[in-house]
Design a protein around this motif. Structure first.
Motif, PDB file in Angstrom:
ATOM      1  N   VAL B  73      40.031  43.611  39.826  1.00 26.05           N
ATOM      2  CA  VAL B  73      38.788  42.837  39.696  1.00 26.05           C
ATOM      3  C   VAL B  73      38.955  41.395  40.191  1.00 26.05           C
ATOM      4  N   GLY B  74      37.969  40.945  40.947  1.00 31.84           N
ATOM      5  CA  GLY B  74      37.977  39.560  41.404  1.00 31.84           C
ATOM      6  C   GLY B  74      38.794  39.360  42.669  1.00 31.84           C
ATOM      7  N   SER B 123      31.539  36.281  37.195  1.00 37.05           N
ATOM      8  CA  SER B 123      32.847  35.827  36.731  1.00 37.05           C
ATOM      9  C   SER B 123      33.943  36.445  37.588  1.00 37.05           C
ATOM     10  N   ARG B 124      35.144  35.919  37.431  1.00 37.86           N
ATOM     11  CA  ARG B 124      36.272  36.441  38.212  1.00 37.86           C
ATOM     12  C   ARG B 124      36.891  37.679  37.572  1.00 37.86           C
ATOM     13  N   THR B 125      36.616  37.871  36.292  1.00 37.28           N
ATOM     14  CA  THR B 125      37.393  38.875  35.555  1.00 37.28           C
ATOM     15  C   THR B 125      36.548  39.985  34.950  1.00 37.28           C
ATOM     16  N   PHE B 126      35.238  39.940  35.096  1.00 33.87           N
ATOM     17  CA  PHE B 126      34.417  40.911  34.373  1.00 33.87           C
ATOM     18  C   PHE B 126      33.246  41.386  35.243  1.00 33.87           C
ATOM     19  N   ARG B 129      30.314  43.661  33.653  1.00 35.13           N
ATOM     20  CA  ARG B 129      29.094  43.004  33.175  1.00 35.13           C
ATOM     21  C   ARG B 129      28.275  42.410  34.308  1.00 35.13           C
ATOM     22  N   ASP B 130      28.951  41.820  35.288  1.00 35.41           N
ATOM     23  CA  ASP B 130      28.254  40.985  36.272  1.00 35.41           C
ATOM     24  C   ASP B 130      27.852  41.733  37.539  1.00 35.41           C
TER      25      ASP B 130
END
Lengths: 268, 268, 268
Positions: B73-74, B123-126, B129-130
């Protein structure tokens, strides 16, 4: 207004959560019930407040957020309802709501007292089922929060505060680990705004994080920007600094947990 | 098309799953969200792919299946959407989708790129959700998969393969334990079709399974066809050979786990 | 009639619960599915029956309650459906239903046999997905229980009984710990009615509970009526006597668990 979220320390092994949902649906069969988590550690008010603070903004307007972490159940603690940023929050008066609103104030604060909207029998140990669930269900049917009790002064409710990061001299910022998540990522008390403001002091220098004597140099943009099993620091999804390990558990590898100091400085 | 399923390694202790559901409902309040599981072991792509492969056929047509086990992720890993057998699957490009389609091919494969359908802040980590949740919600509102990005060649996506059972000489078939379930049942890599084909070689002989030197003779039709606490082999609910213990844990009693060899032969 | 509750020992790590929900929604996309718990300890029929007994009264009329704790799956145990107090219950014939109805009787008892309402393929090990879920879904669509099989005599179904408290002489009542909940509260087999009747013998005396040699004097009205980390006894939310510790785990602090004797007497 049909959505109710639940944040509790009831766990998933007992019938507690199921009974709460039954109590909601008996009053409003059209309610949508969403679990935030039921695995708040027993009686952990700080964690409950933060978990809800970080998740409620993703829900539609008019959602009713119910938080039952309630060691004082059956005693003389109050049950409160607030309207805040287009949503309603129900919680015991034990600091949870203060954590949610932060430095802000709710639009309305009501002590929930009107037994017409409670279950007809009220147990001594399970107000989640007998008070919170029925009240939330009635709210989703259009009952006004003000109907449920008396307005009170939010300033007189129980306070709980998230520790703020501390500036040490010119070039250090001290926070601590709040808790770890399922992956072993360490969430710190250092929020993005404070951190970015601090880092502007020496914009040309690389920030260095010190946790238990281990130094992490530079902010990462993603977990896989470092080698596997390597520690990193990153702005996490909640807008706080997190300490992680790529494809590993920072908690286990760094031996850190709630309360572990986290210091930010700059490379020499 | 209103149903969204979620398969993740987010666990149930944090707010991650709740925030994903809020993100869905903010876009489509009519969406039905069903949890497959959130207890995939962290970063276990094989298990995530298989769990979804075994459950999606039980859902109605047009269900949107979201799988977020996403150690990259990210970073620069892609997010993919496929249409396959009347359903849509969203997952990072890390092999999960290959496990789901097996030797088959999806009808369409799209790299999800169109930020109009993401959360406004990412976000960079989630990305669960995003990105994943908002995209899934838009799909249940009738947005076409092709609108969300560019068509790509499924052959160029990351591959992950389930190890196939190996024939040893004329009269042995070698597989391994993939994982245990909650009851301690051991799921093996030997699928029903391969097994039944193999067993036809000596239809008059009883099959014998060897796991850690323990021999199990004959296939069972139900757990209680053997004495309590006795090992057995059975075709499980996923169409694979399983090693079980009646009213007990095969994992504990046989001391086996992922990777333990499982050999099928015939009685002498 | 649209609500289905699920009580199982399937856990949350596998795809079992998700597949059951898919099977329901494939037949009735409008069904509302509520989890009571999936963390019944494997094969624990007593706990399954009690958990459902204590939660079903909080659900609306006509709810379909499905309980799958089923060590005999795939063998010759029967699957039963009953109508009882305005609800329908589906469970294997292994004592669960007897625990739910207690000393009462269901209005109707049917052995579920009609394969027209099952999944087209029926596995040997997972009737939750292949029988219970489809049958429950059809019931929520208006199919009558009687259509699903043959009426049977409830008296001929498998019995399971909750041990009743025993009177010892004039002034003692003996029960036992049934199980602990997530908080470490100890639920006993002493129900409120029996207890209050017993306490009337010496209404002027304080009741004293003895558990593992530790004495607790007087009933509490709330957890926080005693000091933190102090044991107490209280009528819990299920209408049974519970032994608790304020802000602590009675299980850990008292070293008690299922089967631990609990004796009620009076102060000297």
């Amino acid at each position: 207004m049909r959505i109710i979220t639940l944040t509790t320390d009831f766990g998933l092994e007992d019938e507690y959560v199921g009974s709460m949902k039954g109590a909601v649906l008996s009053i409003n069969p059209e309610a949508r019930i969403i679990d935030i988590t039921h695995r708040i550690p027993p009686q952990d008010i700080l964690r409950a407040g933060l978990i809800l603070k970080w998740s409620y903004p993703y829900f539609p307007e008019n959602t009713v957020h119910v938080c039952v972490v309630d060691p004082g159940v059956g005693g003389n603690r109050r049950i409160l309802g607030i309207t805040f940023r287009g949503a309603i929050f129900l919680a015991p008066d034990n600091g949870i709501l203060r954590l949610i609103v932060g430095d802000d104030l709710p639009e309305a604060t009501v002590e929930i007292l009107n037994r017409d909207f409670f279950h007809k029998d009220i147990s001594r140990t399970f107000h989640g089922r007998d008070v919170f669930a029925p009240v939330a269900a009635h709210l989703t049917r259009g009952v006004h929060l003000e109907t449920l009790g008396n307005g009170v002064d939010f300033g007189n409710t129980v306070q709980a505060e998230l520790k703020k990061p501390i500036r040490q001299g010119d070039d250090h910022l001290l926070g601590e680990v709040l808790f770890e998540d399922r992956f072993g990522n360490l969430l710190t008390s250092i929020d993005q705004i404070t951190l970015l403001h601090f880092l502007k002091r020496f914009p040309e220098k690389l920030p260095v994080l010190n946790i238990r004597g281990i130094h992490i140099c530079g902010m990462s943009e993603s977990y896989d920007s470092v080698a596997r099993q390597t520690p990193l620091m990153i702005i996490g999804s909640r807008g706080y600094l997190e300490v992680s390990v790529n494809c590993g558990s920072a908690k286990d590898i760094l031996g850190a947990g709630p309360g572990t100091p986290v210091q930010i400085g700059f490379e020499k």
